[in-house]
Design an enzyme around this catalytic site. Structure first.
Site, PDB file in Angstrom:
ATOM      1  CG  ASP A  29      -2.065   0.987   1.092  1.00 33.00           C
ATOM      2  OD1 ASP A  29      -3.223   0.539   0.993  1.00 33.00           O
ATOM      3  OD2 ASP A  29      -1.798   2.212   1.077  1.00 33.00           O
ATOM      4  N   GLY A  92     -15.531   3.446   3.860  1.00 33.95           N
ATOM      5  CA  GLY A  92     -14.346   4.235   3.507  1.00 33.95           C
ATOM      6  C   GLY A  92     -13.653   3.734   2.256  1.00 33.95           C
ATOM      7  CD  GLN A  93     -14.831  -0.243  -2.446  1.00 35.78           C
ATOM      8  OE1 GLN A  93     -15.975  -0.479  -2.067  1.00 35.78           O
ATOM      9  NE2 GLN A  93     -14.268  -0.845  -3.474  1.00 35.78           N
ATOM     10  CG  HIS A  99      -8.622  -2.988  -2.341  1.00 36.45           C
ATOM     11  ND1 HIS A  99      -9.536  -2.231  -3.052  1.00 36.45           N
ATOM     12  CD2 HIS A  99      -8.468  -2.361  -1.155  1.00 36.45           C
ATOM     13  CE1 HIS A  99      -9.901  -1.196  -2.326  1.00 36.45           C
ATOM     14  NE2 HIS A  99      -9.275  -1.245  -1.155  1.00 36.45           N
TER      15      HIS A  99
HETATM   16  P1  5GP Z   1      -9.808   1.474   0.384  1.00 41.62           P
HETATM   17  O1  5GP Z   1     -10.090   2.607   1.316  1.00 41.62           O
HETATM   18  O2  5GP Z   1     -10.407   1.683  -0.996  1.00 41.62           O
HETATM   19  O3  5GP Z   1     -10.150   0.132   0.970  1.00 41.62           O
HETATM   20  O4  5GP Z   1      -8.229   1.441   0.252  1.00 41.62           O
HETATM   21  C1  5GP Z   1      -7.528   1.805  -0.902  1.00 41.62           C
HETATM   22  C2  5GP Z   1      -6.063   1.720  -0.571  1.00 41.62           C
HETATM   23  O5  5GP Z   1      -5.323   1.874  -1.766  1.00 41.62           O
HETATM   24  C3  5GP Z   1      -5.577   2.811   0.389  1.00 41.62           C
HETATM   25  O6  5GP Z   1      -5.007   2.198   1.559  1.00 41.62           O
HETATM   26  C4  5GP Z   1      -4.543   3.589  -0.425  1.00 41.62           C
HETATM   27  O7  5GP Z   1      -3.430   3.987   0.343  1.00 41.62           O
HETATM   28  C5  5GP Z   1      -4.156   2.595  -1.498  1.00 41.62           C
HETATM   29  N1  5GP Z   1      -3.752   3.210  -2.757  1.00 41.62           N
HETATM   30  C6  5GP Z   1      -4.422   4.179  -3.440  1.00 41.62           C
HETATM   31  N2  5GP Z   1      -3.767   4.489  -4.565  1.00 41.62           N
HETATM   32  C7  5GP Z   1      -2.669   3.694  -4.607  1.00 41.62           C
HETATM   33  C8  5GP Z   1      -1.586   3.559  -5.549  1.00 41.62           C
HETATM   34  O8  5GP Z   1      -1.518   4.236  -6.581  1.00 41.62           O
HETATM   35  N3  5GP Z   1      -0.618   2.647  -5.236  1.00 41.62           N
HETATM   36  C9  5GP Z   1      -0.689   1.869  -4.113  1.00 41.62           C
HETATM   37  N4  5GP Z   1       0.326   0.998  -3.927  1.00 41.62           N
HETATM   38  N5  5GP Z   1      -1.674   1.981  -3.210  1.00 41.62           N
HETATM   39  C10 5GP Z   1      -2.659   2.881  -3.452  1.00 41.62           C
END
Ligand code: 5GP
Ligand code: ZN
Length: 115
Positions: A29, A92-93, A99
Site C-alpha cells: 500500500d 471508507g472504500q 482489494h
Molecule cells: P480502500 O479505502 O479503498 O479500501 O483502500 C484503498 C487503498 O489503496 C488505500 O489504503 C490507499 O493507500 C491505497 N492506494 C491508493 N492508490 C494507490 C496507488 O496508486 N498505489 C498503491 N500501492 N496503493 C494505493
C-alpha cells in the site's frame, strides 16, 4: 477504464509487487496504515464485493489464500494480521477495484484501524 488498480495491473502505474500470477496481484500500500500493509487484488476488474458474482467464487478464494501467502512473506503470519475488505461509502472504500488489505507488524487497534 479509469481505474488506478487496473492501471497497476497493466504496469501503467508502478507498484512494489509482493506476488503475482495470471489472476491476482499483491503489492505494498502506498500509504501504509500499519508497519506491514499490502493489498491483494484480482487482475479482473470487480468494483467491490457488491459486484462479485457466483462465477468469481474461485477468484475470491484465491484472493484470501494469496493474502495468507503475503502475510507469510511479510513475516507477520505468526504475530498475526488483519484482512480487511471495504465495501462502499460507509466503509471508507476509495478505490473501486476489489482489494483485500493485509495489515500487521504491530498490535492493531480497534476495527477502525483503517480510518
Ligand atoms: P480502500 O479505502 O479503498 O479500501 O483502500 C484503498 C487503498 O489503496 C488505500 O489504503 C490507499 O493507500 C491505497 N492506494 C491508493 N492508490 C494507490 C496507488 O496508486 N498505489 C498503491 N500501492 N496503493 C494505493
Ligand atoms: Zn480496476
Amino acid at each position: 477504464m479509469d481505474c488506478i488498480f487496473c492501471k497497476i495491473v497493466k504496469g501503467e502505474i508502478p507498484s512494489r509487487k509482493l506476488f503475482e500470477n495470471d489472476r491476482v496481484l499483491a503489492f505494498y500500500d502506498i500509504q501504509p496504515a500499519a508497519p506491514a500493509h499490502a493489498l491483494v487484488i484480482p487482475k479482473k476488474h470487480i468494483a467491490s464485493m457488491n459486484e462479485a458474482e457466483e462465477e468469481d467464487r474461485e477468484l475470491l478464494g484465491e484472493l484470501l489464500l494469496t493474502a495468507k501467502k503475503v502475510a507469510g512473506e511479510l513475516g507477520i503470519a505468526e504475530s498475526g494480521y488483519r484482512l480487511i475488505n471495504n465495501v462502499g461509502p460507509d466503509s471508507g472504500q476509495i478505490v473501486f477495484h476489489i482489494h483485500i488489505h493485509v495489515l500487521g507488524g504491530e498490535k492493531l487497534g480497534g476495527l477502525n484501524v483503517k480510518s
